[in-house]
Design a protein around this motif. Structure first.
Motif, PDB file in Angstrom:
ATOM      1  N   SER A   1      -4.720  -7.686   9.874  1.00  0.00           N
ATOM      2  CA  SER A   1      -5.436  -7.173  10.667  1.00  0.00           C
ATOM      3  C   SER A   1      -7.011  -7.108   9.839  1.00  0.00           C
ATOM      4  O   SER A   1      -7.993  -6.842   9.008  1.00  0.00           O
ATOM      5  CB  SER A   1      -5.185  -5.427  10.031  1.00  0.00           C
ATOM      6  OG  SER A   1      -6.498  -4.018  10.649  1.00  0.00           O
TER       7      SER A   1
ATOM      8  N   SER B   1       1.336  -1.187   0.226  1.00  0.00           N
ATOM      9  CA  SER B   1       0.098  -0.410  -0.121  1.00  0.00           C
ATOM     10  C   SER B   1       1.143   1.816   0.365  1.00  0.00           C
ATOM     11  O   SER B   1       2.147   1.110   0.544  1.00  0.00           O
ATOM     12  CB  SER B   1      -0.718  -0.104   1.437  1.00  0.00           C
ATOM     13  OG  SER B   1      -0.097   0.100   2.418  1.00  0.00           O
TER      14      SER B   1
ATOM     15  N   GLU C   1      -1.377  -4.694   7.731  1.00  0.00           N
ATOM     16  CA  GLU C   1      -2.800  -4.199   6.679  1.00  0.00           C
ATOM     17  C   GLU C   1      -3.064  -6.071   6.293  1.00  0.00           C
ATOM     18  O   GLU C   1      -4.520  -6.157   5.740  1.00  0.00           O
ATOM     19  CB  GLU C   1      -1.917  -3.592   5.560  1.00  0.00           C
ATOM     20  CG  GLU C   1      -2.081  -1.904   6.057  1.00  0.00           C
ATOM     21  CD  GLU C   1      -1.519  -1.571   4.708  1.00  0.00           C
ATOM     22  OE1 GLU C   1      -1.465  -0.132   5.653  1.00  0.00           O
ATOM     23  OE2 GLU C   1      -1.089  -1.415   3.757  1.00  0.00           O
TER      24      GLU C   1
ATOM     25  N   GLY D   1      -8.184  -3.717   8.786  1.00  0.00           N
ATOM     26  CA  GLY D   1      -7.780  -4.081   6.980  1.00  0.00           C
ATOM     27  C   GLY D   1      -6.182  -3.029   7.121  1.00  0.00           C
ATOM     28  O   GLY D   1      -5.368  -1.739   6.406  1.00  0.00           O
ATOM     29  N   THR D   2      -6.015  -2.149   8.454  1.00  0.00           N
ATOM     30  CA  THR D   2      -5.543  -0.798   8.684  1.00  0.00           C
ATOM     31  C   THR D   2      -3.872  -1.513   9.736  1.00  0.00           C
ATOM     32  O   THR D   2      -4.001  -2.064  10.597  1.00  0.00           O
ATOM     33  CB  THR D   2      -5.785  -0.239   9.241  1.00  0.00           C
ATOM     34  OG1 THR D   2      -6.436  -0.540  10.793  1.00  0.00           O
ATOM     35  CG2 THR D   2      -7.274   1.118   8.303  1.00  0.00           C
ATOM     36  N   GLU D   3      -2.815  -1.025   9.553  1.00  0.00           N
ATOM     37  CA  GLU D   3      -2.233  -1.166  10.877  1.00  0.00           C
ATOM     38  C   GLU D   3      -2.849  -0.374  11.969  1.00  0.00           C
ATOM     39  O   GLU D   3      -2.401  -1.421  13.083  1.00  0.00           O
ATOM     40  CB  GLU D   3      -0.458  -0.311  10.609  1.00  0.00           C
ATOM     41  CG  GLU D   3       0.321  -0.876  11.475  1.00  0.00           C
ATOM     42  CD  GLU D   3       1.622   0.153  11.069  1.00  0.00           C
ATOM     43  OE1 GLU D   3       2.427  -0.445  11.191  1.00  0.00           O
ATOM     44  OE2 GLU D   3       1.492   0.832   9.843  1.00  0.00           O
TER      45      GLU D   3
ATOM     46  N   HIS E   1       0.629   3.477   2.200  1.00  0.00           N
ATOM     47  CA  HIS E   1       0.805   3.360   3.343  1.00  0.00           C
ATOM     48  C   HIS E   1       2.225   2.997   3.394  1.00  0.00           C
ATOM     49  O   HIS E   1       3.266   3.426   4.649  1.00  0.00           O
ATOM     50  CB  HIS E   1      -0.128   3.183   4.654  1.00  0.00           C
ATOM     51  CG  HIS E   1       0.870   2.877   6.390  1.00  0.00           C
ATOM     52  ND1 HIS E   1       0.631   3.902   7.267  1.00  0.00           N
ATOM     53  CD2 HIS E   1       0.682   2.479   6.967  1.00  0.00           C
ATOM     54  CE1 HIS E   1       0.675   3.861   8.147  1.00  0.00           C
ATOM     55  NE2 HIS E   1       1.190   2.218   7.495  1.00  0.00           N
TER      56      HIS E   1
END
Length: 389
Positions: free
Chosen positions: A129, A84, A126, A132-134, A86
């Motif tokens: 998770s 990603s 990710e 889907g986020t850190e 990110h």
């Protein structure tokens, strides 16, 4: 007849096998914890339960969750994962990933272990998770750490990037390292890899930062860490024969200090302590007094050989005593637990060894009981009345 707790020194045979305490290791680290994994003996604890910034050493928690996912089939070792924006945005130690990459899980794991890749951590985070986020993965890390007994750990990201509230204790880091070694031996060998050249894109970032791996002292893991706030730290492990030592240190002021301190801890742990058999199965350590029995004493033995890790310095002894409530009223069964042997090496945790009856002691016959009671009454008459306070 009064039945009271009795404490007395263990036999000379036990003392002959015990060694004197080794000199305490005066570490320069801000906090440290050293564990002999083989025996479970804590060799050193300095501010061990203080929650401190762990820097990249917290990547071990990301790896543990990734290994669990592989074991459970939720992640495949040869699966390719997207990168990603990110993950790509991370600075510091990275694999130099970009959003055009799809990277095998095996490469990401080596990127985390060998290259300390912050971007690789974000890709794994990710993927696994819940949302889907850190950030969501960091919450999962904290929850799983608590479940595993790491009560001083709290995470804000997957990589150890400096963040308020992202902390671990040295005891927690050693606990985590121990779990990685025991639970995932099929993956642990990656921690001893000295280099990893991911597709050749970053020739300046191919070497494992663990300074112990090249020294030939049995080191085979685990992870370094450094930020300006945390200083230089290392979670390390090394083997010598059947023994394994795991340690965590932090707060050193340079790479050199970290390397020197880590090597010194390994050498001290292996050279100043050795396993010693202090009690032999079925060999009497002491005798316990028997009340109203066919015999007036019974031998106290351990059900198995007892081996402890003890200092090797032979300058003195270690406190060892037998404790029981007695005299013990007959009858007594063979193997009945009657006492404890308490061994207290200076600077190390005490060890309590259950002691059982060496043989059965039947209750005394009428004449034996009458003789015992008569002897007690005669002694009381000879001693006279106790003075009232």
């Amino acid at each position: 007849m009064s039945f009271l707790p009795r404490r007395f020194l263990a036999s000379a045979a036990v003392f002959a096998l015990l060694a004197a305490p080794a000199s305490a290791f005066d570490t320069r680290a801000k906090a440290a914890f050293v564990l002999d994994q083989t025996t479970g003996t804590v060799l050193l604890a300095k501010r061990a339960d203080e929650a401190l910034p762990p820097a990249s050493m917290s990547k071990l928690m990301t790896l543990y969750i990734a290994f669990e996912a592989i074991r459970d089939g939720r992640l495949k070792i040869d699966e390719k994962l997207p990168v990603s924006s990110h993950a790509m945005s991370y600075g510091g130690s990275t694999m130099f990933l970009d959003t055009t990459d799809r990277v095998k899980v095996s490469d990401l794991l080596r990127g985390i272990i060998v290259l300390s890749g912050n971007d690789a951590c974000a890709v794994i985070a990710e993927t696994l998770s819940p949302d889907g986020t850190e950030k969501g993965f960091a919450k999962l890390m904290t929850q799983r750490a608590q479940q595993l007994g790491m009560t001083s750990s709290s995470f804000r990201n997957a990589s150890g990037w400096p963040a308020q509230g992202h902390v671990m204790s040295m005891r927690d880091l050693v606990l985590l390292a121990n779990l990685l070694i025991k639970d995932f031996p099929e993956h642990y060998e990656m921690f001893s890899e000295k280099t990893f050249a991911f597709d050749g894109r970053a020739p300046g970032n191919v070497n494992n930062r663990n300074p112990l791996l090249a020294l030939g002292i049995g080191a085979d893991g685990l992870k370094t860490g450094h930020t300006s706030e945390a200083g230089y730290g290392l979670v390390g492990s090394a083997t010598n024969g059947k023994r394994r030592v795991i340690f965590a240190i932090t707060g050193l002021d340079s790479e050199r200090a970290r390397a020197e301190e880590s090597e010194a801890i390994v050498n001290w742990s292996f050279r100043q302590f050795a396993e010693q058999t202090i009690v032999t199965k079925d060999k009497a350590v002491a005798d316990a007094d028997i009340w109203l029995g066919a015999e007036d004493k019974v031998g106290l033995v351990a059900k198995q050989d007892i081996t402890l890790l003890l200092p090797v310095n032979p300058l003195g002894g270690v406190k060892a005593e037998v404790v029981y409530t007695g005299p013990i009223e007959a009858p007594v069964e063979q193997g009945q637990k009657l006492a404890e042997l308490i061994i207290s090496p200076d600077g190390l945790p005490e060890t309590r060894v259950p002691l059982v009856a060496e043989k059965a002691i039947a209750g005394g016959g009428f004449m034996d009981r009458m003789l015992t009671v008569s002897q007690v009454l005669l002694k009381r008459l000879q001693d006279g009345p106790k003075e009232q306070l």
